[in-house]
Design a protein around this motif. Structure first.
Motif, PDB file in Angstrom:
ATOM      1  N   ALA A  74     -11.026 -65.798 -50.726  1.00 57.68           N
ATOM      2  CA  ALA A  74     -11.345 -65.623 -52.147  1.00 57.68           C
ATOM      3  C   ALA A  74     -10.841 -64.274 -52.647  1.00 57.68           C
ATOM      4  O   ALA A  74     -10.700 -63.327 -51.865  1.00 57.68           O
ATOM      5  N   ASN A  75     -10.572 -64.229 -53.940  1.00 56.19           N
ATOM      6  CA  ASN A  75     -10.234 -62.943 -54.556  1.00 56.19           C
ATOM      7  C   ASN A  75     -11.468 -62.049 -54.518  1.00 56.19           C
ATOM      8  O   ASN A  75     -12.575 -62.499 -54.778  1.00 56.19           O
ATOM      9  N   VAL A  76     -11.261 -60.778 -54.220  1.00 55.63           N
ATOM     10  CA  VAL A  76     -12.367 -59.833 -54.118  1.00 55.63           C
ATOM     11  C   VAL A  76     -12.135 -58.698 -55.099  1.00 55.63           C
ATOM     12  O   VAL A  76     -11.031 -58.154 -55.189  1.00 55.63           O
ATOM     13  N   THR A  77     -13.181 -58.342 -55.835  1.00 54.43           N
ATOM     14  CA  THR A  77     -13.105 -57.245 -56.783  1.00 54.43           C
ATOM     15  C   THR A  77     -13.792 -56.025 -56.192  1.00 54.43           C
ATOM     16  O   THR A  77     -14.917 -56.113 -55.710  1.00 54.43           O
ATOM     17  N   LEU A  78     -13.097 -54.911 -56.233  1.00 53.45           N
ATOM     18  CA  LEU A  78     -13.639 -53.642 -55.752  1.00 53.45           C
ATOM     19  C   LEU A  78     -13.494 -52.608 -56.863  1.00 53.45           C
ATOM     20  O   LEU A  78     -12.603 -52.707 -57.707  1.00 53.45           O
ATOM     21  N   TYR A  79     -14.361 -51.627 -56.862  1.00 53.95           N
ATOM     22  CA  TYR A  79     -14.272 -50.538 -57.834  1.00 53.95           C
ATOM     23  C   TYR A  79     -13.752 -49.293 -57.133  1.00 53.95           C
ATOM     24  O   TYR A  79     -14.157 -48.987 -56.015  1.00 53.95           O
ATOM     25  N   TYR A  80     -12.858 -48.593 -57.790  1.00 50.74           N
ATOM     26  CA  TYR A  80     -12.351 -47.328 -57.272  1.00 50.74           C
ATOM     27  C   TYR A  80     -13.316 -46.244 -57.737  1.00 50.74           C
ATOM     28  O   TYR A  80     -13.453 -45.992 -58.927  1.00 50.74           O
ATOM     29  N   VAL A  81     -14.009 -45.628 -56.793  1.00 44.69           N
ATOM     30  CA  VAL A  81     -15.013 -44.622 -57.123  1.00 44.69           C
ATOM     31  C   VAL A  81     -14.557 -43.260 -56.625  1.00 44.69           C
ATOM     32  O   VAL A  81     -13.752 -43.145 -55.698  1.00 44.69           O
ATOM     33  N   VAL A  82     -15.072 -42.236 -57.266  1.00 44.02           N
ATOM     34  CA  VAL A  82     -14.700 -40.866 -56.939  1.00 44.02           C
ATOM     35  C   VAL A  82     -15.970 -40.103 -56.590  1.00 44.02           C
ATOM     36  O   VAL A  82     -16.970 -40.192 -57.309  1.00 44.02           O
ATOM     37  N   ASP A  83     -15.954 -39.350 -55.474  1.00 46.14           N
ATOM     38  CA  ASP A  83     -17.127 -38.549 -55.125  1.00 46.14           C
ATOM     39  C   ASP A  83     -17.014 -37.155 -55.731  1.00 46.14           C
ATOM     40  O   ASP A  83     -16.074 -36.844 -56.460  1.00 46.14           O
ATOM     41  N   VAL A  84     -17.977 -36.299 -55.429  1.00 50.45           N
ATOM     42  CA  VAL A  84     -18.011 -34.960 -56.031  1.00 50.45           C
ATOM     43  C   VAL A  84     -16.821 -34.114 -55.621  1.00 50.45           C
ATOM     44  O   VAL A  84     -16.455 -33.171 -56.314  1.00 50.45           O
ATOM     45  N   ASN A  85     -16.192 -34.421 -54.509  1.00 50.55           N
ATOM     46  CA  ASN A  85     -15.016 -33.685 -54.051  1.00 50.55           C
ATOM     47  C   ASN A  85     -13.727 -34.268 -54.604  1.00 50.55           C
ATOM     48  O   ASN A  85     -12.645 -33.903 -54.178  1.00 50.55           O
ATOM     49  N   ARG A  86     -13.844 -35.199 -55.562  1.00 46.51           N
ATOM     50  CA  ARG A  86     -12.711 -35.853 -56.207  1.00 46.51           C
ATOM     51  C   ARG A  86     -11.892 -36.695 -55.223  1.00 46.51           C
ATOM     52  O   ARG A  86     -10.695 -36.864 -55.388  1.00 46.51           O
ATOM     53  N   GLN A  87     -12.550 -37.205 -54.194  1.00 42.39           N
ATOM     54  CA  GLN A  87     -11.873 -38.096 -53.256  1.00 42.39           C
ATOM     55  C   GLN A  87     -12.241 -39.528 -53.599  1.00 42.39           C
ATOM     56  O   GLN A  87     -13.389 -39.834 -53.904  1.00 42.39           O
ATOM     57  N   GLY A  88     -11.263 -40.407 -53.544  1.00 45.05           N
ATOM     58  CA  GLY A  88     -11.486 -41.785 -53.946  1.00 45.05           C
ATOM     59  C   GLY A  88     -11.828 -42.690 -52.789  1.00 45.05           C
ATOM     60  O   GLY A  88     -11.459 -42.452 -51.644  1.00 45.05           O
ATOM     61  N   SER A  89     -12.561 -43.747 -53.092  1.00 46.41           N
ATOM     62  CA  SER A  89     -12.872 -44.791 -52.124  1.00 46.41           C
ATOM     63  C   SER A  89     -13.116 -46.081 -52.907  1.00 46.41           C
ATOM     64  O   SER A  89     -13.203 -46.069 -54.133  1.00 46.41           O
TER      65      SER A  89
END
Length: 144
Positions: A74-89
Motif C-alpha cells: 500500500a501507499n504510505v504517507t509520512l511526514y517530514y519532521v524537524v527536531d530542535v537541532n534542525r535535523q529531519g526525520s
C-alpha cells in the motif's frame, strides 16, 4: 597673531540644515536597502524549503530500501519532521493527521515548488509518500 588665535578659538558646530541633510541621506540609503534585504531573505527561505524537500525524498528512499517488505502492499504517507537541532526525520501518518509530538517542516517562503512548478503555499506541510511501485514523492500540502 590675534587673527590666528580667533580662528583657533572660534568653534562652530553643524547647522540645523546640515544635520537635516545628513539625516535625509541616511533615510534614503535605508529605504533603498530594505527591498534588497527582503529579496535576499526570500531567496534564503526558498533554499531552505528546497533543501528540506530533497532531504525528505532522500530519507524516503532510505526508508523504502531499508524496509521494502513494509511498503510493497500500500501507499504510505509520512511526514517530514524537524527536531530542535534542525535535523529531519520521517514520522508515520496517524489516521490523516501528523503525530502530536511532530514539528512538521512547513513552507516558509511565499510559495514552494515541486519539480519546478509552484504547488505549495506558505504554511503547507511537507508530506512524503512512498508508493507501491517503489517511488518516493515529497509534496507540500495541508492533508495527505
Amino acid at each position: 597673531m590675534k587673527g590666528l588665535r580667533e580662528k583657533i578659538c572660534k568653534r562652530e558646530g553643524f547647522t540645523l540644515v546640515e544635520m537635516l541633510i545628513v539625516v535625509a541621506i541616511i533615510a534614503i540609503l535605508i529605504m533603498v536597502s530594505i527591498p534588497l534585504v527582503n529579496s535576499s531573505l526570500e531567496k534564503a527561505r526558498h533554499a531552505v524549503d528546497d533543501a528540506n524537500q530533497r532531504n525528505a525524498i532522500g530519507l524516503g528512499n532510505i526508508e523504502l530500501l531499508t524496509n521494502a517488505e513494509k511498503y510493497k502492499d500500500a501507499n504510505v504517507t509520512l511526514y517530514y519532521v524537524v527536531d530542535v537541532n534542525r535535523q529531519g526525520s520521517l514520522k508515520p501518518d496517524e489516521g490523516g493527521a501528523p503525530p502530536d509530538d511532530a514539528v512538521i517542516a512547513q513552507c516558509s517562503s511565499t510559495s514552494c515548488t515541486v519539480d519546478g512548478s509552484s504547488k505549495g503555499k506558505k504554511g503547507d506541510n511537507l508530506i512524503v509518500t512512498i508508493k507501491t511501485d517503489g517511488t518516493v514523492e515529497a509534496n507540500w500540502g495541508t492533508t495527505p
